[in-house]
Design an enzyme around this catalytic site. Structure first.
Site, PDB file in Angstrom:
ATOM      1  N   ASN A   6    -109.966 -41.379 -57.978  1.00 47.88           N
ATOM      2  CA  ASN A   6    -110.581 -40.666 -56.865  1.00 47.88           C
ATOM      3  C   ASN A   6    -109.854 -41.094 -55.597  1.00 47.88           C
ATOM      4  O   ASN A   6    -110.072 -42.182 -55.080  1.00 47.88           O
ATOM      5  CB  ASN A   6    -112.069 -41.031 -56.804  1.00 47.88           C
ATOM      6  N   ARG A  79    -110.407 -36.648 -59.538  1.00 45.46           N
ATOM      7  CA  ARG A  79    -111.396 -35.868 -58.816  1.00 45.46           C
ATOM      8  C   ARG A  79    -110.635 -35.062 -57.772  1.00 45.46           C
ATOM      9  O   ARG A  79    -109.851 -35.600 -57.008  1.00 45.46           O
ATOM     10  CB  ARG A  79    -112.353 -36.834 -58.107  1.00 45.46           C
ATOM     11  N   HIS A 167    -120.642 -31.360 -54.268  1.00 44.91           N
ATOM     12  CA  HIS A 167    -121.401 -32.287 -55.124  1.00 44.91           C
ATOM     13  C   HIS A 167    -121.511 -31.773 -56.562  1.00 44.91           C
ATOM     14  O   HIS A 167    -122.399 -32.174 -57.310  1.00 44.91           O
ATOM     15  CB  HIS A 167    -122.827 -32.540 -54.590  1.00 44.91           C
ATOM     16  N   ARG A 223    -123.852 -35.509 -40.585  1.00 43.62           N
ATOM     17  CA  ARG A 223    -123.619 -34.073 -40.415  1.00 43.62           C
ATOM     18  C   ARG A 223    -124.922 -33.389 -40.021  1.00 43.62           C
ATOM     19  O   ARG A 223    -126.000 -33.769 -40.496  1.00 43.62           O
ATOM     20  CB  ARG A 223    -123.097 -33.440 -41.706  1.00 43.62           C
ATOM     21  N   GLU A 338    -120.293 -39.544 -60.835  1.00 40.76           N
ATOM     22  CA  GLU A 338    -119.276 -38.492 -60.817  1.00 40.76           C
ATOM     23  C   GLU A 338    -118.052 -38.903 -61.628  1.00 40.76           C
ATOM     24  O   GLU A 338    -117.429 -38.074 -62.288  1.00 40.76           O
ATOM     25  CB  GLU A 338    -118.919 -38.167 -59.358  1.00 40.76           C
TER      26      GLU A 338
END
Ligand code: ADP
Length: 353
Positions: A6, A79, A167, A223, A338
């Site tokens: 990743n 990823r 996601h 955010r 993940e």
């Protein structure tokens, strides 16, 4: 064994899995491009790297030192944040797939180039090692057009201004984890620093709260979540595009409302700002949950994941209190993984050969 990679803007995280998806070792290089550190298992050493290729070379050396050499690996799996509309399934890395990942760089200019850099560096270091890629957007490729289309002119839609959702590896991993016990209509909430939710019907994403970028939907750590486009235009005119971007992505959300993007700290405080930030987070998670539940025409279970979803019981309780109007819905708490999903995708592709 499979090496999962990743690559972030200044970090490279890796995790090694056996073919039965047991994690055997993880590591990371941080602050790529400057004085940073390399961690392998429990050990961290200071190091200096020039770029992603250098970080990968140092990581391969550290893995070899820990007993895992390239010869031990049957594949590597990456990823990739954005797959656009073309990369909607995990894929073996081929020249065509690399070209496709390059072609969607405009959609994820800060992320996809790092993922590609790691892929190309590994290709140079181990030309015979099969590589695979899993895409963070791909799980949402099953959303119907009515969900992904913004009501804007066709030319802009065709230029890529549409909802993608993010996601996806977390949600796909959740579905795999449920196995045969998967509820028919599952409302899944990934609540970490970034936060989104996904309406999962019969194991497929049919609606999600993030859109063109990860900015939309729920109130997040830094955010804003949903904000009127006209307000964005005004801020952008006043501050300039870069500063507006920073404001909306880095200085909004819980950080703007409560002065802190760490939910743990907010829950430990007892001042009105912290309480308002927490209330705002839960209220908007529930407002968007209502939207996801309508997309599924009901809900059979709710599942929470991510740092907040997994650990913050008061947040789960507050969101579920808002959703009490939907009746007594079973709640699951699921560890996000993940990396494991990326390894699972690669194994599936290897077995299909
Ligand atoms: P990222 O999206 O960066 O991967 P994580 O999924 O690790 O982030 O989630 C980070 C968030 O989880 C932070 O807001 C952190 O405060 C929150 N968190 C972690 N543990 C707890 C806890 N025990 N209670 C409340 N919040 C927690």
């Amino acid at each position: 064994m499979i090496l999962v990679l990743n690559a972030g803007s200044s970090s490279l995280k890796v995790e090694v899995f056996t073919s039965d998806l047991t994690s055997v070792l993880s590591g990371a290089v941080t602050s790529i491009g400057t004085d940073g550190a390399i961690t392998i298992g429990d050990e961290t050493l200071a190091t200096k790297t020039t770029d992603h290729a250098d970080a990968l070379a140092q990581m391969l050396e550290a893995l070899a030192y820990a007993g895992i050499t390239l010869d031990n690996l049957t594949g590597a799996a990456h990823r990739v944040v954005h797959g656009g509309t073309i990369l909607t399934q995990p894929a073996r890395v081929t020249p065509q797939v690399i070209a496709a990942i390059k072609s969607v760089i405009p959609l994820a200019p800060l992320h996809n180039p790092n993922n590609l850099a790691a892929m190309l560096a590994l290709q140079a270091a181990a030309p015979d090692l099969p590589q695979y890629a899993s895409f963070g957007t791909a799980f949402h490729a099953t959303n119907p057009a009515v969900a992904t289309r913004y009501a804007i002119p066709q030319t802009h839609h065709d230029a890529g201004i549409r909802r993608y959702g993010f996601h996806g590896l977390s949600y796909a991993g959740m579905v795999a984890g449920f196995g045969a016990a998967l509820p028919t209509r599952l409302l899944a909430l990934h609540l970490g620093n970034g936060a989104s939710l996904c309406a999962i019907k019969d194991g497929r994403s049919i609606a999600t709260s993030m859109g063109y970028s990860p900015l939309s939907g729920l109130t997040m750590g830094t955010r804003s979540g949903d904000i009127d486009g006209a307000a964005v235009l005004r801020v952008s005119t006043a501050l300039g595009e870069d500063e507006a971007d920073r404001m909306l992505n880095k200085n909004s959300g819980l950080k703007a409302l409560g002065g802190d993007n760490d939910m743990r700290n907010l829950l430990n405080r007892d001042d009105p700002e912290a309480a308002f930030a927490v209330d705002h987070f839960c209220y908007w998670a529930a407002r968007h949950a209502g939207s996801g539940i309508v997309a599924m025409a009901g809900v059979d279970a709710v599942a929470f994941t991510g740092g907040i979803g997994e650990n913050a019981a008061p947040i789960r309780d507050k969101i579920m209190a808002h959703l009490a109007c939907f009746g007594d819905v079973p709640v699951h708490v699921i560890a996000a993984d993940e990396e494991k999903q990326i390894a699972r995708d690669a194994l599936t592709l290897m077995e299909a050969v």
